[in-house]
Design a protein around this motif. Structure first.
Motif, PDB file in Angstrom:
ATOM      1  N   TRP A   1       1.259  -1.423   0.170  1.00  0.00           N
ATOM      2  CA  TRP A   1      -0.429   0.166  -0.033  1.00  0.00           C
ATOM      3  C   TRP A   1       0.748   0.842   0.041  1.00  0.00           C
ATOM      4  O   TRP A   1       0.593   2.329   0.119  1.00  0.00           O
TER       5      TRP A   1
ATOM      6  N   VAL B   1      -0.818   0.624  -7.086  1.00  0.00           N
ATOM      7  CA  VAL B   1      -2.269  -0.212  -6.560  1.00  0.00           C
ATOM      8  C   VAL B   1      -3.299  -1.333  -7.478  1.00  0.00           C
ATOM      9  O   VAL B   1      -3.632  -2.004  -7.992  1.00  0.00           O
TER      10      VAL B   1
ATOM     11  N   GLU C   1      -3.152  -9.190   0.650  1.00  0.00           N
ATOM     12  CA  GLU C   1      -2.578  -8.568   1.129  1.00  0.00           C
ATOM     13  C   GLU C   1      -3.152 -10.234   2.707  1.00  0.00           C
ATOM     14  O   GLU C   1      -4.399 -10.503   2.593  1.00  0.00           O
TER      15      GLU C   1
ATOM     16  N   ASP D   1      -5.384   4.821   7.433  1.00  0.00           N
ATOM     17  CA  ASP D   1      -5.283   3.702   5.207  1.00  0.00           C
ATOM     18  C   ASP D   1      -6.376   2.995   5.029  1.00  0.00           C
ATOM     19  O   ASP D   1      -6.776   3.546   3.797  1.00  0.00           O
ATOM     20  N   LYS D   2      -7.228   3.269   6.024  1.00  0.00           N
ATOM     21  CA  LYS D   2      -9.179   1.512   5.177  1.00  0.00           C
ATOM     22  C   LYS D   2      -9.799   3.002   5.746  1.00  0.00           C
ATOM     23  O   LYS D   2     -10.000   2.978   6.993  1.00  0.00           O
TER      24      LYS D   2
ATOM     25  N   ALA E   1      -9.458   3.036   0.191  1.00  0.00           N
ATOM     26  CA  ALA E   1      -8.021   2.457   0.868  1.00  0.00           C
ATOM     27  C   ALA E   1      -6.959   3.899   0.060  1.00  0.00           C
ATOM     28  O   ALA E   1      -6.621   4.923  -0.601  1.00  0.00           O
TER      29      ALA E   1
ATOM     30  N   CYS F   1      -3.154   5.054  -0.974  1.00  0.00           N
ATOM     31  CA  CYS F   1      -2.007   4.399  -1.099  1.00  0.00           C
ATOM     32  C   CYS F   1      -0.601   5.976  -1.019  1.00  0.00           C
ATOM     33  O   CYS F   1      -1.137   6.267  -0.076  1.00  0.00           O
TER      34      CYS F   1
END
Length: 305
Positions: free
Chosen positions: A210, A217, A233, A264-265, A274, A276
């Motif tokens: 990430w 990604v 992941e 992050d998410k 998400a 990156c």
């Protein structure tokens, strides 16, 4: 005209059918045994042979003296390779009185080698295609006979692009075959200095980092999405495979940043996002947990861990 055909997968199925439709006598087909460990999501060349009463063999070693003898006994005018997975030895190629030709899934000289469609999607290409070329000792290095291009759209997966390339391969062979059968096979330079060679990919190559840019990604997810092994992941001993994503327009970035800081998410408006490594966002549209389709809401427990 008489041909010996080495073929597998959907390209093998469609191109073999083109030869038959154009009146080529196919005296022998060489294909692969389906592997019990592989996800067989594609058509069967052996099945086409059974339907048409064509002799079909599945030798383990394309370099075996027995195979060479069988090919020579067929006295082929042409040898064709359509997504057959092994290089053919020079002695086999020499058995074709009017040449040996391979169908490759890229616009040569770009993306010579293995899994060219997956590599093209991974690198963010906007087009690829199919190329019929002469077979030589070096892979995908012979003169180009004909090629057909297809677009790669921004959210296309490699599987979707593969479907286009199958059609491109069929069109390429259908259009050029009359000239080949009449002794007027085109020959165009295949300048290897303008292309590149890529090797095979392993499932581990799909591991998501990430910290990469959102576009990188996104391209990884597209390049290895099912039926390929997938971009994944591992969280709490579970394998999380991201099956589909979409780049978030820059206009939406400020609002997402204000609402969720450096998370992050996160969910926003019922959608899963998400962040990156470049600070840009992807919308996650599909996941699998331990190779089983799952609701995006199932990601919540991993986000909380």
């Amino acid at each position: 005209m008489n041909a010996v055909v080495f073929a597998y997968h959907d390209v093998g199925v469609r191109c073999l059918k083109v030869l038959l439709a154009r009146g080529v006598q196919v005296s022998l087909v060489v294909t692969h045994e389906d592997s019990a460990t592989e996800n067989i999501w594609f058509g069967s060349v052996a099945g086409v042979c059974r339907e048409h009463g064509i002799a079909c063999i599945t030798p383990a070693d394309p370099k075996s003296p027995q195979l060479l003898a069988q090919v020579q006994a067929a006295q082929p005018d042409f040898i064709f390779s359509f997504y057959y997975r092994h290089m053919l030895p020079v002695e086999v190629l020499a058995a074709a009185k009017r040449g040996a030709y391979n169908m490759h899934g890229s616009l040569l000289p770009k993306y010579r080698g293995r899994v060219p469609i997956n590599w093209a999607v991974l690198h963010g290409e906007t087009e690829t295609g199919a190329t019929l070329h002469e077979m030589t000792v070096k892979p995908d290095a012979g003169a180009i006979v004909a090629q057909t291009s297809v677009p790669i759209l921004p959210d296309d997966t490699a599987h979707e692009v593969f479907g286009k390339v199958v059609v491109a391969a069929e069109l390429t062979l259908w259009n050029v075959l009359p000239a080949m059968l009449s002794g007027r096979t085109p020959s165009m330079p295949n300048d290897l200095s303008k292309g590149s060679y890529y090797g095979g990919r392993k499932p581990e190559d799909g591991r998501i980092d990430w910290r990469r840019t959102a576009r990188e990604v996104h391209n990884l997810v597209r390049a290895v999405a099912p039926p390929y092994p997938g971009a994944f992941e591992e969280i709490a001993d579970d394998k999380i495979t991201v099956t589909r994503t979409r780049l978030v327009p820059p206009s939406a970035h400020p609002a997402l940043q204000r609402a969720h800081g450096m998370q992050d998410k996160f969910f926003e408006g019922g959608k899963l996002y998400a962040r990156c490594g470049d600070g840009n966002f992807l919308q996650i549209l599909g996941i699998q947990i331990n190779d089983q389709d799952a609701s995006l809401n199932n990601y919540l427990k991993y986000m909380a861990s």
